[in-house]
Design a protein around this motif. Structure first.
Motif, PDB file in Angstrom:
ATOM      1  N   VAL A 576       0.830  -1.200   0.000  1.00  0.00           N
ATOM      2  CA  VAL A 576       0.000   0.000   0.000  1.00  0.00           C
ATOM      3  C   VAL A 576       0.871   1.260   0.000  1.00  0.00           C
ATOM      4  CG1 VAL A 576      -1.622   1.345   1.396  1.00  0.00           C
ATOM      5  CG2 VAL A 576      -1.998  -1.096   1.063  1.00  0.00           C
ATOM      6  N   VAL A 577       1.906   1.261   0.847  1.00  0.00           N
ATOM      7  CA  VAL A 577       2.783   2.438   0.912  1.00  0.00           C
ATOM      8  C   VAL A 577       3.447   2.677  -0.438  1.00  0.00           C
ATOM      9  CG1 VAL A 577       4.862   3.383   1.975  1.00  0.00           C
ATOM     10  CG2 VAL A 577       3.166   2.247   3.390  1.00  0.00           C
ATOM     11  N   GLY A 578       3.932   1.577  -1.057  1.00  0.00           N
ATOM     12  CA  GLY A 578       4.541   1.697  -2.388  1.00  0.00           C
ATOM     13  C   GLY A 578       3.550   2.271  -3.386  1.00  0.00           C
ATOM     14  N   SER A 579       2.322   1.777  -3.331  1.00  0.00           N
ATOM     15  CA  SER A 579       1.303   2.258  -4.263  1.00  0.00           C
ATOM     16  C   SER A 579       1.002   3.735  -4.034  1.00  0.00           C
ATOM     17  CB  SER A 579       0.017   1.465  -4.092  1.00  0.00           C
ATOM     18  OG  SER A 579       0.277   0.095  -4.147  1.00  0.00           O
ATOM     19  N   ILE A 580       0.979   4.129  -2.770  1.00  0.00           N
ATOM     20  CA  ILE A 580       0.695   5.535  -2.461  1.00  0.00           C
ATOM     21  C   ILE A 580       1.771   6.429  -3.077  1.00  0.00           C
ATOM     22  CG2 ILE A 580       0.652   7.225  -0.594  1.00  0.00           C
ATOM     23  CD1 ILE A 580      -0.773   5.129   1.113  1.00  0.00           C
ATOM     24  N   PHE A 581       3.042   6.052  -2.890  1.00  0.00           N
ATOM     25  CA  PHE A 581       4.117   6.867  -3.465  1.00  0.00           C
ATOM     26  C   PHE A 581       3.984   6.937  -4.977  1.00  0.00           C
ATOM     27  CE2 PHE A 581       6.651   6.224   0.520  1.00  0.00           C
ATOM     28  CZ  PHE A 581       6.704   7.561   0.842  1.00  0.00           C
ATOM     29  N   ASN A 586       3.257  14.118  -6.078  1.00  0.00           N
ATOM     30  CA  ASN A 586       3.722  15.312  -5.360  1.00  0.00           C
ATOM     31  C   ASN A 586       3.699  15.143  -3.852  1.00  0.00           C
ATOM     32  OD1 ASN A 586       4.234  16.913  -7.688  1.00  0.00           O
ATOM     33  ND2 ASN A 586       2.012  17.070  -7.949  1.00  0.00           N
ATOM     34  N   LEU A 587       3.510  13.928  -3.411  1.00  0.00           N
ATOM     35  CA  LEU A 587       3.475  13.680  -1.971  1.00  0.00           C
ATOM     36  C   LEU A 587       4.829  14.008  -1.356  1.00  0.00           C
ATOM     37  CD1 LEU A 587       1.380  12.449   0.015  1.00  0.00           C
ATOM     38  CD2 LEU A 587       2.731  10.370  -0.079  1.00  0.00           C
ATOM     39  N   ARG A 588       4.789  14.741  -0.240  1.00  0.00           N
ATOM     40  CA  ARG A 588       6.030  15.120   0.426  1.00  0.00           C
ATOM     41  C   ARG A 588       6.228  14.276   1.685  1.00  0.00           C
ATOM     42  NH1 ARG A 588       9.714  18.812   1.829  1.00  0.00           N
ATOM     43  NH2 ARG A 588       9.125  18.856   4.010  1.00  0.00           N
ATOM     44  N   VAL A 598       3.826  -2.433   7.947  1.00  0.00           N
ATOM     45  CA  VAL A 598       4.848  -1.788   7.122  1.00  0.00           C
ATOM     46  C   VAL A 598       6.201  -2.209   7.688  1.00  0.00           C
ATOM     47  CG1 VAL A 598       5.815   0.414   6.370  1.00  0.00           C
ATOM     48  CG2 VAL A 598       3.356   0.167   6.626  1.00  0.00           C
ATOM     49  N   ARG A 599       7.007  -2.873   6.860  1.00  0.00           N
ATOM     50  CA  ARG A 599       8.252  -3.385   7.393  1.00  0.00           C
ATOM     51  C   ARG A 599       9.468  -2.826   6.688  1.00  0.00           C
ATOM     52  NH1 ARG A 599       7.064  -7.233  10.896  1.00  0.00           N
ATOM     53  NH2 ARG A 599       4.990  -8.121  10.700  1.00  0.00           N
ATOM     54  N   ASP A 600       9.519  -3.017   5.421  1.00  0.00           N
ATOM     55  CA  ASP A 600      10.744  -2.658   4.718  1.00  0.00           C
ATOM     56  C   ASP A 600      10.357  -2.070   3.382  1.00  0.00           C
ATOM     57  OD1 ASP A 600      13.343  -2.385   4.046  1.00  0.00           O
ATOM     58  OD2 ASP A 600      13.510  -4.411   3.216  1.00  0.00           O
ATOM     59  N   VAL A 601      10.078  -0.803   3.386  1.00  0.00           N
ATOM     60  CA  VAL A 601       9.622  -0.185   2.162  1.00  0.00           C
ATOM     61  C   VAL A 601      10.687   0.783   1.674  1.00  0.00           C
ATOM     62  CG1 VAL A 601       8.437   1.787   3.191  1.00  0.00           C
ATOM     63  CG2 VAL A 601       7.564   0.805   1.090  1.00  0.00           C
ATOM     64  N   ARG A 602      10.876   0.843   0.381  1.00  0.00           N
ATOM     65  CA  ARG A 602      11.881   1.780  -0.157  1.00  0.00           C
ATOM     66  C   ARG A 602      11.168   3.048  -0.606  1.00  0.00           C
ATOM     67  NH1 ARG A 602      14.733  -1.519  -4.458  1.00  0.00           N
ATOM     68  NH2 ARG A 602      16.344   0.078  -4.534  1.00  0.00           N
ATOM     69  N   VAL A 603      11.758   4.140  -0.219  1.00  0.00           N
ATOM     70  CA  VAL A 603      11.093   5.428  -0.399  1.00  0.00           C
ATOM     71  C   VAL A 603      11.782   6.210  -1.513  1.00  0.00           C
ATOM     72  CG1 VAL A 603      10.435   7.540   0.796  1.00  0.00           C
ATOM     73  CG2 VAL A 603      10.633   5.407   2.052  1.00  0.00           C
ATOM     74  N   PRO A 604      11.028   6.798  -2.408  1.00  0.00           N
ATOM     75  CA  PRO A 604      11.649   7.610  -3.458  1.00  0.00           C
ATOM     76  C   PRO A 604      12.415   8.774  -2.845  1.00  0.00           C
ATOM     77  CG  PRO A 604       9.314   7.277  -3.904  1.00  0.00           C
ATOM     78  CD  PRO A 604       9.565   6.758  -2.544  1.00  0.00           C
ATOM     79  N   ARG A 605      13.469   9.179  -3.520  1.00  0.00           N
ATOM     80  CA  ARG A 605      14.337  10.230  -2.995  1.00  0.00           C
ATOM     81  C   ARG A 605      13.563  11.532  -2.793  1.00  0.00           C
ATOM     82  NH1 ARG A 605      19.294  11.081  -1.928  1.00  0.00           N
ATOM     83  NH2 ARG A 605      20.347  13.038  -2.380  1.00  0.00           N
ATOM     84  N   GLY A 606      13.847  12.186  -1.660  1.00  0.00           N
ATOM     85  CA  GLY A 606      13.230  13.480  -1.402  1.00  0.00           C
ATOM     86  C   GLY A 606      11.874  13.388  -0.735  1.00  0.00           C
ATOM     87  N   LYS A 607      11.315  12.183  -0.619  1.00  0.00           N
ATOM     88  CA  LYS A 607      10.033  12.027   0.074  1.00  0.00           C
ATOM     89  C   LYS A 607      10.305  11.559   1.498  1.00  0.00           C
ATOM     90  CE  LYS A 607       8.047  11.725  -4.171  1.00  0.00           C
ATOM     91  NZ  LYS A 607       6.906  12.310  -4.745  1.00  0.00           N
ATOM     92  N   VAL A 619      12.367   6.803   7.376  1.00  0.00           N
ATOM     93  CA  VAL A 619      13.158   6.528   6.185  1.00  0.00           C
ATOM     94  C   VAL A 619      12.987   7.696   5.242  1.00  0.00           C
ATOM     95  CG1 VAL A 619      13.629   4.879   4.382  1.00  0.00           C
ATOM     96  CG2 VAL A 619      12.548   4.126   6.475  1.00  0.00           C
ATOM     97  N   ILE A 620      14.078   8.209   4.751  1.00  0.00           N
ATOM     98  CA  ILE A 620      13.924   9.375   3.896  1.00  0.00           C
ATOM     99  C   ILE A 620      14.706   9.255   2.619  1.00  0.00           C
ATOM    100  CG2 ILE A 620      13.386  11.130   5.569  1.00  0.00           C
ATOM    101  CD1 ILE A 620      16.436  11.546   5.714  1.00  0.00           C
ATOM    102  N   GLU A 621      15.400   8.132   2.436  1.00  0.00           N
ATOM    103  CA  GLU A 621      16.172   8.069   1.215  1.00  0.00           C
ATOM    104  C   GLU A 621      15.843   6.787   0.473  1.00  0.00           C
ATOM    105  OE1 GLU A 621      20.250   6.708   3.290  1.00  0.00           O
ATOM    106  OE2 GLU A 621      19.392   8.650   3.660  1.00  0.00           O
ATOM    107  N   GLY A 622      16.290   6.721  -0.724  1.00  0.00           N
ATOM    108  CA  GLY A 622      16.017   5.526  -1.510  1.00  0.00           C
ATOM    109  C   GLY A 622      16.386   5.816  -2.936  1.00  0.00           C
ATOM    110  N   ASP A 623      15.827   5.052  -3.841  1.00  0.00           N
ATOM    111  CA  ASP A 623      16.188   5.213  -5.239  1.00  0.00           C
ATOM    112  C   ASP A 623      15.220   6.141  -5.933  1.00  0.00           C
ATOM    113  OD1 ASP A 623      18.282   3.573  -4.943  1.00  0.00           O
ATOM    114  OD2 ASP A 623      17.143   1.753  -5.393  1.00  0.00           O
ATOM    115  N   ASP A 624      15.690   6.659  -7.049  1.00  0.00           N
ATOM    116  CA  ASP A 624      14.814   7.524  -7.832  1.00  0.00           C
ATOM    117  C   ASP A 624      13.771   6.700  -8.586  1.00  0.00           C
ATOM    118  OD1 ASP A 624      16.316  10.472  -8.141  1.00  0.00           O
ATOM    119  OD2 ASP A 624      17.521   8.791  -7.481  1.00  0.00           O
TER     120      ASP A 624
END
Lengths: 634, 102
Positions: A576-581, A586-588, A598-607, A619-624
């Motif tokens: 769900v978190v992945g889908s939301i991103f 424009n989600l910040r 929610v266990r291990d989710v990768r977050v897009p950079r800047g979010k 978590v605030i970093e991840g791949d583009d």
């Protein structure tokens, strides 16, 4: 040049000189002036150039230097050699008229130096008879000229003087290596001083996390304006006047100062511009009644007043305000609970006519039903009303508010529990015009309120209904399905959920905002929503989330959504978190406190993803590549 | 004509500062000057008749500082000399180096 934002055409010559009577002025009174320093440097440079010219002229005139260059002046050989030779050469007889003049000038300067204290001291130290040479040495060392060649005072090596060249222990300048030697000694001394405790890397990490939770986290450097304002706030005790800075900047400085609790009687003066119409005080805790009275004395044209923590804003201040020709349009008072009920009534009767906005926070017992009862008659222009953290107002007060037909923005946070019918009556009367409605902590409000909203509100853009224990999913579905109101921009339905400690999981009656309501609300407002808070609406099912934020065929994109709070929605998973991103480009910020799946989710950079239930917390970093994330999680 | 990677900023007293175009573009004011149908866009030269050299120098310092740190987190603050603070604030306001934009 194009017309620039922020420029002001009223000034004839638009040089940025800064306000003349501010910090600059204060520093000027202490003889510190960037301009003066620059002028001095220029003058020195010019002089150096002239001297250099004179010297080269001289060298070309006499071509037999060896004859009169005696290596005898032992005590200060390095620094004095050049002028000394010049003087002696002149004495040797190859004198032109210009040399004569130069010599006289130099003599004058030397006399001056000889009279100085420094010279006397040095003379004792060196036992030298050759006063002239010593004076010349001082002349040389007193004005080091960057860019010139010089002999090191310690090792005698020739080097280029820079602005950073250091003075030797016995006068004269040092070359690079010798300066370093000297610094080593200094460093040893500095070590003896107690070192200020710093947070170290842990402190920095904590600061980053703290910024994330404050919502002030961002990549990259701070803006120049922020840096300036912070510097100014740190040195506010030096400032005597902020001059003609633009209003938004003054406001930012005021905010920054309050954050450090630096606003007191003295600094208040900086923010009281006689021509202003607006005064905003973000922390009035250190101000006395007289300071508040001073606001009205200095700013006669005041229209908007905002005071937080205005503890000493009491009856006498209100009395003074009523005695002046100040008709406030906007009054914001926070924590002013020393104003008695009688004064509130008196104020509304005398000055209520001009009020367009009244916001009252934390007033305990004195802002009552009786005060509100006056509003329909005394405040014909009132468009915005907020009564927050109030222990006195009851249903009768809210009924009075319902009579104020001009209201467009209404916010209530009352401690007394009111029956749903009171709110229904309120919406029936005011709903047509309302643009903002905030009802915080309304456990008794039920579906009738939602139905009233559905049938009366047509201009609502911001809605908050929190902690209702009566509203049901069916009620929310009825509200959002086919609602003639345009999409909401801001929606907060936190903690509208079933509360039963005996059977926490079961929700047979569909209490609170559940799957159906959530689907309908996103269907109705999703395109416009900027902020959504469904904190604690724990009966929204995973399937509803997946459908709303689905990828692939029939996928929906929520362009406007910037902040989403789904904490304690138990069904939220990594997917769900992945889908939301993915579906909210424009989600910040996304809050997922208490979402244990929610266990291990990768977050897009800047979010920003806050509240992941592991040691990391945030978590605030991840791949583009957002795509990769979703694929991986799927 | 291909755009140069560098642009020149000129202070009120004629000092010139050459810096990376990309670094200067954080200022919406400069961005507007370089993107619009203005002389500045063709020459890559922006005149600031209201900013003196010692202020503009600091501003250029800031641009480079920002550019260096644009991808980093937890960036150490740049030192601002107290006596320049107000003048720099005016310049920052003029150049739109606003906190909202960060």
């Amino acid at each position: 040049m194009p017309p620039c934002v922020g420029s002001r055409n009223t000034r004839p010559q638009r040089r940025i000189m800064g306000p003349q009577s501010a910090l600059t002025d204060f520093l000027a009174s202490h003889n510190i002036s960037a301009h003066q320093i620059r002028l001095d440097a220029d003058a020195r440079r010019r002089q150096a150039q002239n001297n250099g010219d004179a010297q080269t002229d001289e060298n070309t005139q006499d071509d037999e230097p060896a004859t009169v260059d005696p290596p005898t002046d032992a005590p200060t050989p390095a620094t004095s050699s050049r002028p000394a030779t010049r003087a002696r050469r002149s004495a040797a007889g190859t004198v032109t008229q210009r040399d004569e003049e130069a010599r006289k000038k130099e003599q004058k300067v030397l006399e001056k130096i000889k009279a100085s204290k420094k010279f006397q001291k040095r003379k004792r130290g060196l036992d030298s008879d050759d006063e002239d040479d010593l004076a010349r040495a001082l002349l040389q060392s007193s004005a080091p000229l960057p860019g010139q060649q010089e002999n090191c005072a310690s090792c005698g090596k020739r080097f280029t003087v820079t602005a950073y060249s250091r003075n030797g222990p016995e006068g004269g300048l040092l070359c690079g290596p010798c300066s370093k030697e000297l610094e080593k000694g200094d460093a040893a001394k500095k070590k003896a001083l107690p070192k200020r405790a710093t947070g170290g890397s842990v402190g920095r990490r904590r600061q980053v996390q703290s910024n994330i939770l404050d919502g002030t986290y961002a990549l990259g450097a701070k803006s120049l304006m922020t840096l300036c304002i912070e510097t100014l706030a740190k040195n506010i005790d030096l400032a005597e006047d902020l001059g003609d800075l633009p209003e938004p900047i003054i406001d930012k400085i005021a905010r920054k100062l309050s954050k450090h609790r630096l606003l007191d009687s003295r600094t208040l003066t900086l923010f009281l511009q006689p021509a202003a119409e607006e005064v905003r005080i973000y922390d009035g805790a250190k101000l006395s009644s007289n300071d508040f009275i001073r606001i009205f004395q200095t700013v006669p044209g005041l229209k908007k007043l905002k005071i937080r923590n205005g503890i000493h804003f009491k009856d006498e201040v209100v009395d003074y305000l009523m005695s002046r020709h100040i008709d406030l349009e906007d009054l914001y008072l926070h924590g002013a609970n020393l104003i008695s009920e009688g004064k509130w009534k008196e104020y509304l009767q005398k000055k209520g006519g001009s009020l367009r906005s009244l916001r009252v926070y934390f007033t305990d017992k004195h802002f009552s039903d009786e005060v509100l009862a006056l509003m329909p008659t005394t405040c014909p222009l009132l468009a915005r009303l907020k009564v927050c953290h109030n222990q006195k107002v009851t249903g009768a007060g809210v009924a009075s508010i319902a009579q104020v037909s001009t209201l467009r923005h209404l916010s209530l946070d009352l401690r007394n529990e009111l029956h749903s019918d009171v709110y229904v009556d309120l919406i029936t009367r005011l709903g047509v015009n309302l643009e903002t409605l905030s009802l915080t902590r309304v456990p008794g409000a039920d579906n009738t309120l939602l139905d009233a909203l559905h049938s009366h509100c047509r201009q609502l853009s911001k809605l908050r209904i929190t902690e209702s224990e009566e509203m049901t999913d069916a009620g929310f579905v009825r509200l959002f399905r086919g609602w003639a109101n345009p999409g909401l921009v801001w929606l907060d339905l936190q903690k509208c959920r079933q509360l039963d400690s005996a059977h926490p999981r079961e929700n047979p009656d569909g209490l609170g905002l559940c799957s159906g309501g959530f689907r309908e609300l996103m269907d109705h407002s999703g395109a416009k929503l900027r902020e959504l808070n469904v904190h604690g609406c724990r009966h929204i099912e995973a399937q509803a989330f997946e459908e709303v934020f689905r990828a692939g065929a029939g996928e929906k994109v929520y362009e406007a959504l910037e902040k989403l709070e789904i904490s304690f929605c138990e069904e939220v998973t990594d997917f769900v978190v992945g889908s939301i991103f993915r579906s909210c480009p424009n989600l910040r910020e996304l809050n997922v406190f208490g979402c244990m799946k929610v266990r291990d989710v990768r977050v897009p950079r800047g979010k920003i993803l806050v509240g992941v239930p592991n040691a990391k917390g945030m978590v605030i970093e991840g791949d583009d590549d957002v795509d990769d994330v979703v694929m991986g999680d799927a | 004509m291909a755009e140069s990677k560098y642009i020149t900023l000129v202070s009120s007293d004629g000092y010139e500062f050459v810096l990376l175009r990309e670094a200067a573009l954080i200022s919406p004011t400069i961005k507007g000057m370089l993107r619009g149908p203005f002389v500045e866009a063709q020459t890559g030269r922006c005149n600031f008749p209201e900013i003196s050299a010692h202020i503009l120098e600091k501003v250029v310092d800031y641009f480079n500082y920002w550019y260096r740190n644009r991808e980093k987190e937890d960036v150490p603050d740049m030192e601002i000399p107290v006596e320049m603070c107000l003048e720099l604030l005016m310049a920052a306001n003029y150049l739109n180096l606003d906190p909202q934009l960060r």
